[in-house]
Design a protein around this motif. Structure first.
Motif, PDB file in Angstrom:
ATOM      1  N   GLU A 108       0.845  -1.190   0.000  1.00 43.90           N
ATOM      2  CA  GLU A 108       0.000   0.000   0.000  1.00 43.90           C
ATOM      3  C   GLU A 108       0.883   1.244   0.000  1.00 43.90           C
ATOM      4  OE1 GLU A 108      -3.205  -0.094  -0.377  1.00 43.90           O
ATOM      5  OE2 GLU A 108      -3.313  -2.279  -0.285  1.00 43.90           O
ATOM      6  N   PHE A 109       1.405   1.598  -1.150  1.00 42.06           N
ATOM      7  CA  PHE A 109       2.245   2.787  -1.265  1.00 42.06           C
ATOM      8  C   PHE A 109       1.774   3.597  -2.468  1.00 42.06           C
ATOM      9  CE2 PHE A 109       4.108  -0.270  -4.076  1.00 42.06           C
ATOM     10  CZ  PHE A 109       4.661   0.455  -5.117  1.00 42.06           C
ATOM     11  N   LEU A 110       2.246   4.831  -2.535  1.00 37.38           N
ATOM     12  CA  LEU A 110       1.843   5.762  -3.589  1.00 37.38           C
ATOM     13  C   LEU A 110       3.071   6.503  -4.080  1.00 37.38           C
ATOM     14  CD1 LEU A 110      -0.525   7.103  -5.170  1.00 37.38           C
ATOM     15  CD2 LEU A 110      -0.646   8.792  -3.332  1.00 37.38           C
ATOM     16  N   VAL A 111       3.204   6.629  -5.386  1.00 42.28           N
ATOM     17  CA  VAL A 111       4.321   7.321  -6.016  1.00 42.28           C
ATOM     18  C   VAL A 111       3.785   8.564  -6.718  1.00 42.28           C
ATOM     19  CG1 VAL A 111       6.270   7.147  -7.600  1.00 42.28           C
ATOM     20  CG2 VAL A 111       5.494   5.120  -6.360  1.00 42.28           C
ATOM     21  N   ILE A 112       4.274   9.730  -6.318  1.00 40.59           N
ATOM     22  CA  ILE A 112       3.837  11.012  -6.876  1.00 40.59           C
ATOM     23  C   ILE A 112       5.070  11.729  -7.406  1.00 40.59           C
ATOM     24  CG2 ILE A 112       2.710  13.214  -6.427  1.00 40.59           C
ATOM     25  CD1 ILE A 112       1.152  11.925  -4.205  1.00 40.59           C
ATOM     26  N   GLY A 113       5.072  12.031  -8.683  1.00 37.05           N
ATOM     27  CA  GLY A 113       6.159  12.776  -9.296  1.00 37.05           C
ATOM     28  C   GLY A 113       5.742  14.192  -9.626  1.00 37.05           C
ATOM     29  N   CYS A 114       6.729  15.054  -9.788  1.00 40.40           N
ATOM     30  CA  CYS A 114       6.456  16.462 -10.064  1.00 40.40           C
ATOM     31  C   CYS A 114       7.446  16.967 -11.100  1.00 40.40           C
ATOM     32  CB  CYS A 114       6.548  17.285  -8.782  1.00 40.40           C
ATOM     33  SG  CYS A 114       6.087  19.027  -8.973  1.00 40.40           S
ATOM     34  N   VAL A 115       6.924  17.607 -12.143  1.00 43.70           N
ATOM     35  CA  VAL A 115       7.741  18.194 -13.201  1.00 43.70           C
ATOM     36  C   VAL A 115       7.274  19.622 -13.433  1.00 43.70           C
ATOM     37  CG1 VAL A 115       8.211  15.974 -14.326  1.00 43.70           C
ATOM     38  CG2 VAL A 115       6.207  17.320 -15.014  1.00 43.70           C
ATOM     39  N   GLY A 116       8.085  20.366 -14.164  1.00 41.90           N
ATOM     40  CA  GLY A 116       7.756  21.752 -14.471  1.00 41.90           C
ATOM     41  C   GLY A 116       8.921  22.440 -15.146  1.00 41.90           C
ATOM     42  N   LEU A 117       8.654  23.632 -15.623  1.00 43.07           N
ATOM     43  CA  LEU A 117       9.699  24.422 -16.244  1.00 43.07           C
ATOM     44  C   LEU A 117      10.591  25.054 -15.182  1.00 43.07           C
ATOM     45  CD1 LEU A 117       7.626  26.162 -19.084  1.00 43.07           C
ATOM     46  CD2 LEU A 117       8.996  24.059 -19.211  1.00 43.07           C
ATOM     47  N   GLN A 118      11.645  25.695 -15.635  1.00 49.97           N
ATOM     48  CA  GLN A 118      12.611  26.279 -14.708  1.00 49.97           C
ATOM     49  C   GLN A 118      11.994  27.443 -13.936  1.00 49.97           C
ATOM     50  OE1 GLN A 118      16.419  26.988 -16.449  1.00 49.97           O
ATOM     51  NE2 GLN A 118      17.088  28.411 -14.862  1.00 49.97           N
ATOM     52  N   TRP A 119      12.217  27.425 -12.614  1.00 53.70           N
ATOM     53  CA  TRP A 119      11.771  28.468 -11.691  1.00 53.70           C
ATOM     54  C   TRP A 119      10.252  28.627 -11.678  1.00 53.70           C
ATOM     55  CZ3 TRP A 119      15.713  32.400 -14.039  1.00 53.70           C
ATOM     56  CH2 TRP A 119      17.019  31.981 -13.751  1.00 53.70           C
ATOM     57  N   SER A 120       9.547  27.552 -11.896  1.00 50.44           N
ATOM     58  CA  SER A 120       8.081  27.590 -11.823  1.00 50.44           C
ATOM     59  C   SER A 120       7.565  27.343 -10.408  1.00 50.44           C
ATOM     60  CB  SER A 120       7.475  26.557 -12.767  1.00 50.44           C
ATOM     61  OG  SER A 120       7.908  25.246 -12.432  1.00 50.44           O
ATOM     62  N   GLY A 121       8.443  26.964  -9.480  1.00 46.89           N
ATOM     63  CA  GLY A 121       8.027  26.725  -8.099  1.00 46.89           C
ATOM     64  C   GLY A 121       7.616  25.295  -7.820  1.00 46.89           C
ATOM     65  N   LYS A 122       8.033  24.355  -8.642  1.00 49.56           N
ATOM     66  CA  LYS A 122       7.603  22.967  -8.458  1.00 49.56           C
ATOM     67  C   LYS A 122       8.207  22.349  -7.198  1.00 49.56           C
ATOM     68  CE  LYS A 122      11.313  21.170 -11.366  1.00 49.56           C
ATOM     69  NZ  LYS A 122      12.053  20.720 -10.172  1.00 49.56           N
ATOM     70  N   SER A 123       9.473  22.644  -6.900  1.00 49.02           N
ATOM     71  CA  SER A 123      10.102  22.078  -5.705  1.00 49.02           C
ATOM     72  C   SER A 123       9.481  22.619  -4.431  1.00 49.02           C
ATOM     73  CB  SER A 123      11.612  22.360  -5.716  1.00 49.02           C
ATOM     74  OG  SER A 123      12.230  21.751  -6.831  1.00 49.02           O
ATOM     75  N   SER A 124       9.090  23.883  -4.440  1.00 50.59           N
ATOM     76  CA  SER A 124       8.441  24.466  -3.257  1.00 50.59           C
ATOM     77  C   SER A 124       7.065  23.852  -3.040  1.00 50.59           C
ATOM     78  CB  SER A 124       8.329  25.983  -3.414  1.00 50.59           C
ATOM     79  OG  SER A 124       9.607  26.576  -3.557  1.00 50.59           O
ATOM     80  N   VAL A 125       6.301  23.713  -4.110  1.00 49.67           N
ATOM     81  CA  VAL A 125       4.960  23.126  -3.980  1.00 49.67           C
ATOM     82  C   VAL A 125       5.055  21.667  -3.532  1.00 49.67           C
ATOM     83  CG1 VAL A 125       2.878  22.497  -5.250  1.00 49.67           C
ATOM     84  CG2 VAL A 125       3.971  24.710  -5.664  1.00 49.67           C
ATOM     85  N   LEU A 126       5.990  20.916  -4.113  1.00 50.43           N
ATOM     86  CA  LEU A 126       6.126  19.516  -3.728  1.00 50.43           C
ATOM     87  C   LEU A 126       6.627  19.377  -2.292  1.00 50.43           C
ATOM     88  CD1 LEU A 126       5.769  16.709  -5.026  1.00 50.43           C
ATOM     89  CD2 LEU A 126       8.218  16.719  -5.492  1.00 50.43           C
ATOM     90  N   SER A 127       7.470  20.285  -1.853  1.00 50.88           N
ATOM     91  CA  SER A 127       7.937  20.243  -0.462  1.00 50.88           C
ATOM     92  C   SER A 127       6.796  20.482   0.506  1.00 50.88           C
ATOM     93  CB  SER A 127       9.031  21.291  -0.255  1.00 50.88           C
ATOM     94  OG  SER A 127      10.155  21.018  -1.061  1.00 50.88           O
ATOM     95  N   HIS A 128       5.912  21.405   0.198  1.00 54.65           N
ATOM     96  CA  HIS A 128       4.778  21.676   1.077  1.00 54.65           C
ATOM     97  C   HIS A 128       3.769  20.538   1.055  1.00 54.65           C
ATOM     98  CE1 HIS A 128       5.739  26.223   0.450  1.00 54.65           C
ATOM     99  NE2 HIS A 128       6.540  25.645   1.318  1.00 54.65           N
ATOM    100  N   LEU A 129       3.633  19.861  -0.082  1.00 52.13           N
ATOM    101  CA  LEU A 129       2.746  18.699  -0.135  1.00 52.13           C
ATOM    102  C   LEU A 129       3.330  17.519   0.632  1.00 52.13           C
ATOM    103  CD1 LEU A 129       1.577  18.775  -3.875  1.00 52.13           C
ATOM    104  CD2 LEU A 129       0.181  19.269  -1.860  1.00 52.13           C
ATOM    105  N   ALA A 130       4.638  17.353   0.588  1.00 52.48           N
ATOM    106  CA  ALA A 130       5.272  16.236   1.279  1.00 52.48           C
ATOM    107  C   ALA A 130       5.310  16.427   2.786  1.00 52.48           C
ATOM    108  CB  ALA A 130       6.693  16.025   0.750  1.00 52.48           C
ATOM    109  N   SER A 131       5.282  17.674   3.247  1.00 52.94           N
ATOM    110  CA  SER A 131       5.309  17.939   4.683  1.00 52.94           C
ATOM    111  C   SER A 131       3.913  17.843   5.258  1.00 52.94           C
ATOM    112  CB  SER A 131       5.905  19.320   4.961  1.00 52.94           C
ATOM    113  OG  SER A 131       5.102  20.325   4.349  1.00 52.94           O
ATOM    114  N   SER A 132       3.850  17.655   6.559  1.00 56.23           N
ATOM    115  CA  SER A 132       2.556  17.549   7.227  1.00 56.23           C
ATOM    116  C   SER A 132       1.853  18.890   7.336  1.00 56.23           C
ATOM    117  CB  SER A 132       2.742  16.937   8.618  1.00 56.23           C
ATOM    118  OG  SER A 132       3.635  17.742   9.385  1.00 56.23           O
ATOM    119  N   ASN A 133       2.622  19.967   7.462  1.00 56.05           N
ATOM    120  CA  ASN A 133       2.045  21.302   7.598  1.00 56.05           C
ATOM    121  C   ASN A 133       2.904  22.266   6.783  1.00 56.05           C
ATOM    122  OD1 ASN A 133       0.736  23.611   8.319  1.00 56.05           O
ATOM    123  ND2 ASN A 133       1.190  23.479  10.505  1.00 56.05           N
ATOM    124  N   CYS A 134       2.312  22.880   5.767  1.00 51.07           N
ATOM    125  CA  CYS A 134       3.092  23.742   4.878  1.00 51.07           C
ATOM    126  C   CYS A 134       3.575  25.006   5.589  1.00 51.07           C
ATOM    127  CB  CYS A 134       2.260  24.113   3.655  1.00 51.07           C
ATOM    128  SG  CYS A 134       0.777  25.077   4.021  1.00 51.07           S
TER     129      CYS A 134
END
Length: 419
Positions: free
Chosen positions: A135-161
């Motif tokens: 019972e696991f889930l794999v979520i990937g994230c892509v985007g163009l340069q400096w679109s904020g994808k790493s920030s959004v994915l970090s807040h989704l991966a954390s319990s409290n943004c």
């Protein structure tokens, strides 16, 4: 004067005389031949044979497994040269292996690890944090340069943004990196949370920073002397586009959900890249009759402007994505995202207002992130890969998927046509 020795005839007569005591004494040889005192000698031979044979021990099987050990099996607490030293060492080895497996099962991750290096080489450091859980889930994230994808994915991966505003899970492009024209993520980073969700952060697609790094590898660091023939601009652009297509095709194969982050309503170049990666994706299904796996595609409009959030504009945006992926096998619509934006066209499209801007008319960033995460976890998880896929078997499947993408003949032919 001694009497002469009696003959054998007289000795026989003297033995046959009854009632008279015979003075005859048989010799040792005669006793051996005649079997004299054979009972005594037979008992002596039998006793000797019994002493020479090994003893036979009869054991009775007990109901329980607990029984006392024989003296040979017992470990004597003597010096280091005692006979029981090897036995006690082997016993400790068994316990050590058991403790290692238990620690691996509960091993938690503090920082992301490399799934693909900066040279797009597969890394095995993630395997230590995976278990045999199905019972696991794999979520990937892509985007163009400096679109904020790493920030959004970090807040989704954390319990409290709100807690991870300044200290994010994944590497983000800070203002200093942006001034130098660099990017925060290089390659593919992986992070596993306690709820058994594997988050994958990909390097920016069609990135100028990646192209600059490829050009810099062809020059000497000391005097900027050329060690290889100079790369043309068309070759660099082709290389960056092919790498982006390979990463997208790879994420199509191993992800349940793929998040596309962009800072505009619709980027035609990004949509064309997504469609091309789907066309070049290798079929990894075991049976030809089984449909190939395609993940859920969720588009996030980051740093949304208030003028783009009006109902009429959102309706046109949803309709645009439905028409763009009409013939696509990507799952771009679902019931979970149907009521999120309250539009007729149920496309997986979410708008995120800048989290630094405070506006009472629109849903804040801090409120949208938990709602978006709940929607992602509620999406149906379609099975792919081998039967009974676990986290560790998914890792093995990812190795084969990346190898198939790198050696795809369709990918090589498309790269040749771009040149």
């Amino acid at each position: 004067m001694s009497q002469p020795e009696a003959s054998s005839t007289s000795r026989g007569k003297s033995r046959r005389d009854g009632g008279k005591q015979s003075l005859y004494r048989p010799t040792r040889d005669e006793r051996d031949r005649s079997g004299y005192n054979s009972g005594y000698r037979g008992k002596s031979r039998q006793a000797a044979n019994v002493d020479a044979a090994p003893p036979t021990i009869l054991l009775k099987t007990r109901a329980n497994d607990t029984r006392s050990l024989s003296p040979v099996q017992q470990v004597k607490p003597s010096g280091p040269l005692a006979s029981g030293e090897n036995l006690s060492r082997d016993a400790f080895k068994v316990h050590a292996r058991k403790d290692v497996s238990d620690n691996t099962a509960v091993l938690s991750m503090a920082t992301p690890v490399k799934f693909l290096s900066k040279d797009l080489i597969f890394q095995d450091s993630l395997h230590d944090f995976l278990t045999d859980n199905c019972e696991f889930l794999v979520i990937g994230c892509v985007g163009l340069q400096w679109s904020g994808k790493s920030s959004v994915l970090s807040h989704l991966a954390s319990s409290n943004c709100r807690t991870f505003v300044k200290q994010t899970v994944f590497s983000v492009a800070t203002s200093s990196l942006q001034m130098e024209g660099l990017t925060g993520t290089i390659g593919l980073d992986a992070f596993v949370t306690g709820d058994r969700i594997i988050w994958l952060d990909c390097q920016p697609l069609l990135s100028a920073a990646i192209a600059e790094r490829e050009i810099a590898t062809n020059y000497n660091k000391d005097g900027y002397k050329e060690i290889h023939p100079k790369l043309e601009s068309s070759c660099v652009g082709t290389l960056v586009e092919v790498e982006s297509l390979q990463l997208l095709s790879f994420l199509y194969c191993i992800c349940h959900i793929l998040i596309v982050v962009q800072d505009s309503l619709g980027d035609p170049n990004l949509i064309r890249l997504l469609q091309t990666a789907e066309m070049l994706k290798p079929n990894l299904a075991n049976d030809d009759t089984v449909a190939d796996h395609m993940p859920h595609l969720v588009t996030i409009y980051n740093r949304a402007q208030p003028s783009d959030l009006v109902p009429e504009m959102l309706k046109q945006t949803h309709k645009f994505y439905k028409m763009a992926f009409k013939k696509s096998r990507l799952q771009i619509s679902s019931e979970q995202f149907g009521d999120l934006q309250k539009t007729d066209d149920e496309a997986n499209f979410v708008s995120l207002v800048d989290w630094t801007a405070a506006n009472d008319q629109w849903t804040s960033y801090e409120e949208t992130i938990p709602s978006l995460k709940a929607k992602l976890l509620a999406l149906p998880r379609h099975s792919f890969g081998p039967t009974g896929l676990t986290e560790k078997s998914w890792f093995s499947f990812s190795i084969k998927a990346w190898e198939a993408v790198r050696k795809s003949m369709l990918m090589m032919e498309y790269a040749r046509l771009l040149q």
